[in-house]
Design a protein around this motif. Structure first.
Motif, PDB file in Angstrom:
ATOM      1  N   GLN A 276      61.078   3.990  46.082  1.00 30.59           N
ATOM      2  CA  GLN A 276      59.674   4.391  46.141  1.00 30.59           C
ATOM      3  C   GLN A 276      58.805   3.304  45.534  1.00 30.59           C
ATOM      4  O   GLN A 276      57.597   3.430  45.495  1.00 30.59           O
ATOM      5  CB  GLN A 276      59.471   5.712  45.428  1.00 30.59           C
ATOM      6  CG  GLN A 276      60.143   5.798  44.084  1.00 30.59           C
ATOM      7  CD  GLN A 276      59.828   7.098  43.394  1.00 30.59           C
ATOM      8  OE1 GLN A 276      58.724   7.286  42.946  1.00 30.59           O
ATOM      9  NE2 GLN A 276      60.795   7.987  43.338  1.00 30.59           N
TER      10      GLN A 276
ATOM     11  N   GLY B  25      59.902  12.091  52.031  1.00 28.88           N
ATOM     12  CA  GLY B  25      61.051  12.441  52.859  1.00 28.88           C
ATOM     13  C   GLY B  25      62.063  11.320  53.020  1.00 28.88           C
ATOM     14  O   GLY B  25      62.821  11.296  54.002  1.00 28.88           O
TER      15      GLY B  25
ATOM     16  N   ARG C 204      57.536  12.867  56.365  1.00 23.69           N
ATOM     17  CA  ARG C 204      58.556  12.780  57.424  1.00 23.69           C
ATOM     18  C   ARG C 204      58.225  11.732  58.470  1.00 23.69           C
ATOM     19  O   ARG C 204      58.991  11.488  59.392  1.00 23.69           O
ATOM     20  CB  ARG C 204      58.741  14.116  58.134  1.00 23.69           C
ATOM     21  CG  ARG C 204      60.006  14.816  57.753  1.00 23.69           C
ATOM     22  CD  ARG C 204      60.011  16.210  58.275  1.00 23.69           C
ATOM     23  NE  ARG C 204      60.144  16.250  59.716  1.00 23.69           N
ATOM     24  CZ  ARG C 204      59.872  17.316  60.454  1.00 23.69           C
ATOM     25  NH1 ARG C 204      59.449  18.422  59.885  1.00 23.69           N
ATOM     26  NH2 ARG C 204      60.041  17.279  61.739  1.00 23.69           N
TER      27      ARG C 204
ATOM     28  N   THR D  67      56.445   6.422  49.164  1.00 25.61           N
ATOM     29  CA  THR D  67      56.092   7.026  47.904  1.00 25.61           C
ATOM     30  C   THR D  67      56.877   8.333  47.703  1.00 25.61           C
ATOM     31  O   THR D  67      57.520   8.815  48.626  1.00 25.61           O
ATOM     32  CB  THR D  67      54.555   7.204  47.864  1.00 25.61           C
ATOM     33  OG1 THR D  67      54.189   7.651  46.614  1.00 25.61           O
ATOM     34  CG2 THR D  67      54.094   8.175  48.897  1.00 25.61           C
TER      35      THR D  67
ATOM     36  N   GLY E 175      58.388  11.891  47.491  1.00 28.07           N
ATOM     37  CA  GLY E 175      58.225  13.150  48.210  1.00 28.07           C
ATOM     38  C   GLY E 175      57.917  13.040  49.694  1.00 28.07           C
ATOM     39  O   GLY E 175      57.738  14.049  50.365  1.00 28.07           O
TER      40      GLY E 175
ATOM     41  N   GLU F 196      63.551  17.291  62.149  1.00 24.46           N
ATOM     42  CA  GLU F 196      63.616  18.257  61.054  1.00 24.46           C
ATOM     43  C   GLU F 196      65.081  18.605  60.785  1.00 24.46           C
ATOM     44  O   GLU F 196      65.849  18.890  61.695  1.00 24.46           O
ATOM     45  CB  GLU F 196      62.830  19.513  61.419  1.00 24.46           C
ATOM     46  CG  GLU F 196      62.866  20.510  60.292  1.00 24.46           C
ATOM     47  CD  GLU F 196      61.744  21.516  60.358  1.00 24.46           C
ATOM     48  OE1 GLU F 196      61.046  21.574  61.393  1.00 24.46           O
ATOM     49  OE2 GLU F 196      61.583  22.249  59.359  1.00 24.46           O
ATOM     50  N   LEU F 197      65.434  18.562  59.539  1.00 19.97           N
ATOM     51  CA  LEU F 197      66.805  18.894  59.172  1.00 19.97           C
ATOM     52  C   LEU F 197      66.888  20.377  58.809  1.00 19.97           C
ATOM     53  O   LEU F 197      65.926  20.938  58.268  1.00 19.97           O
ATOM     54  CB  LEU F 197      67.237  18.077  57.954  1.00 19.97           C
ATOM     55  CG  LEU F 197      67.438  16.582  58.176  1.00 19.97           C
ATOM     56  CD1 LEU F 197      67.632  15.872  56.849  1.00 19.97           C
ATOM     57  CD2 LEU F 197      68.636  16.336  59.071  1.00 19.97           C
TER      58      LEU F 197
ATOM     59  N   SER G  84      64.842  10.584  51.138  1.00 17.29           N
ATOM     60  CA  SER G  84      66.242  11.000  51.011  1.00 17.29           C
ATOM     61  C   SER G  84      66.660  11.856  52.204  1.00 17.29           C
ATOM     62  O   SER G  84      67.793  11.752  52.683  1.00 17.29           O
ATOM     63  CB  SER G  84      66.451  11.777  49.715  1.00 17.29           C
ATOM     64  OG  SER G  84      65.983  11.020  48.623  1.00 17.29           O
ATOM     65  N   SER G  85      65.730  12.667  52.684  1.00 14.41           N
ATOM     66  CA  SER G  85      66.061  13.484  53.860  1.00 14.41           C
ATOM     67  C   SER G  85      66.297  12.572  55.055  1.00 14.41           C
ATOM     68  O   SER G  85      67.235  12.785  55.839  1.00 14.41           O
ATOM     69  CB  SER G  85      64.917  14.454  54.158  1.00 14.41           C
ATOM     70  OG  SER G  85      64.560  15.165  53.003  1.00 14.41           O
TER      71      SER G  85
END
Ligand code: ATP
Ligand code: MG
Length: 565
Positions: free
Chosen positions: A463, A182, A514, A178, A180, A533-534, A184-185
């Motif tokens: 999503q 993470g 994440r 869904t 937000g 964590e980026l 794309s991160s």
């Protein structure tokens, strides 16, 4: 039920309990009180005051059922107080329902290994306890396959979450979750790992939100609508028609006229005594037999399928000639309408990426070299910022890029591997077959179905898994499922992943940001994990101030221009 179970008072046969020195001596134990072919129930006891420690029985954790030389690994999916009441002053019996996943077996020389499936079921009364860290690592160990760490296990942050990049790429992958959570991160992280693991890999990102330029300042070439150079003659007829007619033509003959004039313009260019400008890769692409190009060759008609060059001025001249014919073959109004359309496009600054060099013959080679980073000069990723393109051409551009990716990978005969990463993939390959642009769907489906043989890979991100073509999802054999609140979406994951256990899927609605449950070929066993964590400069973000090639902050004039365009 009278069942007192804890570490100190456990009754029954003595199963040797091997512990690491570092292990908590207070580790809570339980006993198997029920078992069927795939699940077991464990009874344990918890002090009235309760406590949440590393050893607590909690949903989502893995546990071990100790059979001596083998230890059955299970996943806790439900816990209940046995009597549905709580006694503050005494121990309380709890029931822990687990799904049985596989076994850790101690082999010769003390080397243990994990295997899915159960060969020996636990007798009633067998001791169960929290899985030891070594066993947990074994469950997710890739064995002989090369593993790359992308984060840590949710259950134990000390254990790296590793995936096999080779298998993840070769059999395509999907990231679902869904908004937000993470995605794309996570994509940025996976791509960074992928280009290191496979130095020959090129990555094309279809980036509808212009967010990836900031994620790869050092590793990507970012192409916005102004930097894009995709000559119109590289479009197949349907793709070009999509741009010219924007979905609908005023006269039904216009499509046929376009087909004819483009074919004639190509012929005119060829016959013009020009040296064939196709060289190297470009030429090998063009020499491929027609029937290897995607789509409906018969319908789209012979030579117009080939991305050979032609001039717009020839197209316009041929239309004029058709208008001037004594015996008209097409209605004049339709010919004029088509001419106006092409002239308007040609002069529209938003379409400069197709027409800027319309009458200057470019070879295909520099265009391919730019798009596919050959040579890559340390930047094997190309980010296509489709957000700046007129929406009606995004589909056509995506189609051209997907088609070229496949064709180039195939003609390179294994020299280049190309990953096409589609953000918002449901836009290009929607589940509803009446939506979307057919050539884009075909080009992406072709990578999904046949790409592996030629080194063309697909990564899809969405999503809305429910709106993505299920046949595309079923070709993705590694899936990172992030939080999915919606039941329909969870069902889709269930359908897509044959070995996904029902209890694992239950967690999809509650995993954190994440976090992901990774299934399929790229992992050893279904793995609940947390992406690493980026650093801020590695995160995707919209509207970067300074990005690749020294992009500056847009001034108000630029912004107004963008709003208009
Ligand atoms: N691995 C990570 N490291 C650091 N921050 C992260 C990470 N993953 C997510 N975040 C944070 O969460 C925010 C949202 O993540 P991201 O944009 O990747 O979500 P998304 O699922 O792609 O959202 P959308 O559906 O809107 O595209 C990021 O801006 C970042 O602040
Ligand atoms: Mg995103």
């Amino acid at each position: 039920m009278q069942l007192a179970v804890n570490a100190g008072t456990a009754a029954g046969e003595a199963v040797p309990e091997r512990r690491d020195r570092s292990q908590d001596p207070e580790r809570s134990l339980g006993r198997v009180i029920a078992c069927d072919g795939s699940r077991a129930t464990i009874a344990s006891a918890v002090a009235g005051a309760g406590r949440l420690g590393p050893d607590s029985w909690t949903v989502g954790r893995m546990i071990s059922i100790n059979l001596g030389r083998t230890r059955i690994v299970g996943l806790v999916y439900e816990i209940n107080a046995a009597d549905r009441i709580w006694n503050e002053a005494a121990d309380n019996v709890i029931h822990i329902d687990v799904e049985l996943l596989g076994e850790v077996t101690e082999g010769e020389g003390g080397r243990s290994h994990f295997q899915s499936g159960i060969s020996t079921y636990p007798p009633i009364g067998t001791i169960a306890h929290r899985i030891r860290a070594g066993d947990l690592a074994l469950v997710h160990d890739l064995g002989d396959r090369k593993g790359v760490a992308i984060g840590t296990l949710s259950q134990d942050a000390a254990i790296p979450a590793t995936i096999c990049i080779d298998d993840m790429l070769a059999r395509h992958f999907a990231l679902l979750g869904t908004t937000g959570v993470g995605k794309s991160s996570a994509v940025s992280l996976l791509l960074r790992r992928a280009i290191v693991a496979r130095p020959r890999l090129r990555v094309l990102i279809l980036d509808p939100h212009n967010e990836y330029a900031s994620a790869f300042p050092d590793r990507a070439l970012s192409i916005d609508s102004e930097g894009l150079d995709l000559p119109f003659w590289m479009f197949r007829l349907e793709e070009f028609a999509e741009v010219v007619f924007r979905g609908r033509a005023a006269f039904e003959e216009e499509g046929d006229i376009l087909r004819e004039v483009v074919a004639a313009a190509r012929e005119r260019y060829r016959a013009g005594g020009q040296q064939n400008p196709m060289r190297e890769l470009g030429s090998s692409l063009l020499k491929r037999p027609l029937d290897m190009s995607i789509g409906r060759r018969a319908e789209s008609g012979g030579a117009t399928d080939m991305p050979t060059p032609y001039r717009i001025k020839d197209v316009l001249a041929i239309i004029d000639e058709l208008v001037g014919l004594h015996e008209l073959r097409w209605p004049r109004a339709a010919l004029r309408s088509l001419k106006v359309r092409i002239e308007t496009l040609h002069d529209d600054p938003r379409y400069q990426f197709m027409f800027a060099r319309a009458n200057m013959m470019e070879t295909m080679t520099p265009v391919l070299a730019q798009i596919f980073r050959i040579p890559h000069h340390g930047r094997p990723i190309t980010v296509f910022q489709l957000g700046g393109l007129p929406s009606e051409v995004v589909d056509a551009v995506a189609s051209v890029l997907a088609r070229l990716a496949f064709d180039l990978a195939m003609s390179s005969q294994g020299t280049y591997e190309i990953l096409l990463l589609c953000e918002e993939a449901h836009r290009y390959v929607p589940a509803d077959r009446t939506l979307g642009f057919l050539p884009t769907r075909q080009a992406i489906a072709r990578i999904a179905k046949e790409g592996r043989k030629y080194g063309a890979y697909l990564g899809v991100v969405t999503q809305r898994p429910g709106e993505l073509d299920p046949t595309i999802l079923s070709q993705c054999s590694t899936i990172f499922a992030m939080r999915l609140a919606n039941d329909v979406d969870q069902q889709i994951i269930r359908a897509a992943i044959s070995d996904a256990s029902a209890s694992t899927l239950k967690f999809l609605s509650s995993v954190g940001n994440r976090e992901a449950i990774a299934f399929g070929q790229g992992v050893a066993t279904t793995m609940r994990m947390r992406f690493a964590e980026l650093a801020p400069h590695e995160l995707p973000a919209m509207d970067v101030a300074v990005g690749v090639e020294g992009r500056r902050e847009p001034g108000l004039e630029d912004m107004v221009r963008r709003m208009r365009g």
